[in-house]
Motif scaffolding. Structure first.
Motif, PDB file in Angstrom:
ATOM      1  N   ASN A  19       0.864  -1.193   0.000  1.00 29.43           N
ATOM      2  CA  ASN A  19       0.000   0.000   0.000  1.00 29.43           C
ATOM      3  C   ASN A  19       0.893   1.232   0.000  1.00 29.43           C
ATOM      4  OD1 ASN A  19      -1.937   1.911   0.346  1.00 29.43           O
ATOM      5  ND2 ASN A  19      -2.756   1.088   2.231  1.00 29.43           N
ATOM      6  N   LEU A  21       0.162   4.277   0.697  1.00 25.22           N
ATOM      7  CA  LEU A  21      -0.160   5.242   1.732  1.00 25.22           C
ATOM      8  C   LEU A  21       0.474   4.888   3.066  1.00 25.22           C
ATOM      9  CD1 LEU A  21      -3.924   5.922   0.976  1.00 25.22           C
ATOM     10  CD2 LEU A  21      -1.971   7.342   0.382  1.00 25.22           C
ATOM     11  N   LEU A  22       0.793   3.631   3.277  1.00 26.44           N
ATOM     12  CA  LEU A  22       1.418   3.223   4.529  1.00 26.44           C
ATOM     13  C   LEU A  22       2.914   3.094   4.295  1.00 26.44           C
ATOM     14  CD1 LEU A  22      -1.020   0.461   5.754  1.00 26.44           C
ATOM     15  CD2 LEU A  22      -0.778   2.752   6.650  1.00 26.44           C
TER      16      LEU A  22
END
Length: 185
Positions: A19, A21-22
């Protein structure tokens, strides 16, 4: 044997999807370490200095407020003292005006008394002078009337009345008769 590069390639190709975003776990750990160091530096050095500046400002502001309150209290006390002095000055001015009026009235009364006394003295002097002049005129008239009466009597009697004792008694008798006639009128 499988090579580590192959494993990495396989893992990257067929493995889990990451991911975006992480962040990765190592980024989180290094970020926490950097945050802890910055937090420690802030807590140890910056915060005490900041607190000291804030305390100084608070003391300055509170001192300024206290000085302002003290100045206000002093100004109020000065205003009260000024008003008291002003009231005292007004009372003193009223007393001075009253005293001046009383002195003016007293001076006027004194001047009236002095003027009356002076007038009475002048009248008395005039009366004294008038009485003296009257006596002088009466004495002159007696002698003139006496002489004229003797001259008249000599002419009437056709005798000599040159004796001074006779003249004096004749004049006194004649004047007594004139005084009696004046009091009768």
């Amino acid at each position: 044997m499988i090579n580590t590069t192959e494993i990495l390639l396989l893992a990257a190709e067929g493995g889990e999807k990451h991911n975006p975003l992480l962040p990765a776990w190592y980024d989180i750990i290094w970020s926490l370490v950097a945050f802890a160091v910055v937090l420690f530096v802030f807590w140890k050095y910056v915060t005490p200095r900041y607190q000291k500046v804030l305390d100084e400002r608070r003391d300055t502001i509170e001192g300024g407020i206290q000085r302002a309150e003290a100045a206000q209290a002093e100004a109020n006390a000065s205003l009260v003292a000024y008003r008291e002095q002003l009231a005292g000055a007004r009372e003193e001015a009223a007393e001075i005006r009253d005293e001046a009026r009383q002195q003016g009235t007293q001076i006027i009364n004194t001047m009236k008394v002095q003027a009356t006394e002076e007038s009475d003295r002048i009248i008395a002097n005039g009366a004294t002078q008038l009485a003296a002049q009257r006596q002088q005129v009466v004495a002159e008239l007696r002698s003139d009337v006496g002489r004229m009466s003797i001259d008249l009597a000599e002419k009437l009697v056709a005798g000599d009345l040159s004796d001074s004792a006779k003249q004096a008694s004749t004049v006194d008798r004649f004047l007594a008769e004139l005084d009696a006639e004046q009091t009768a009128n």
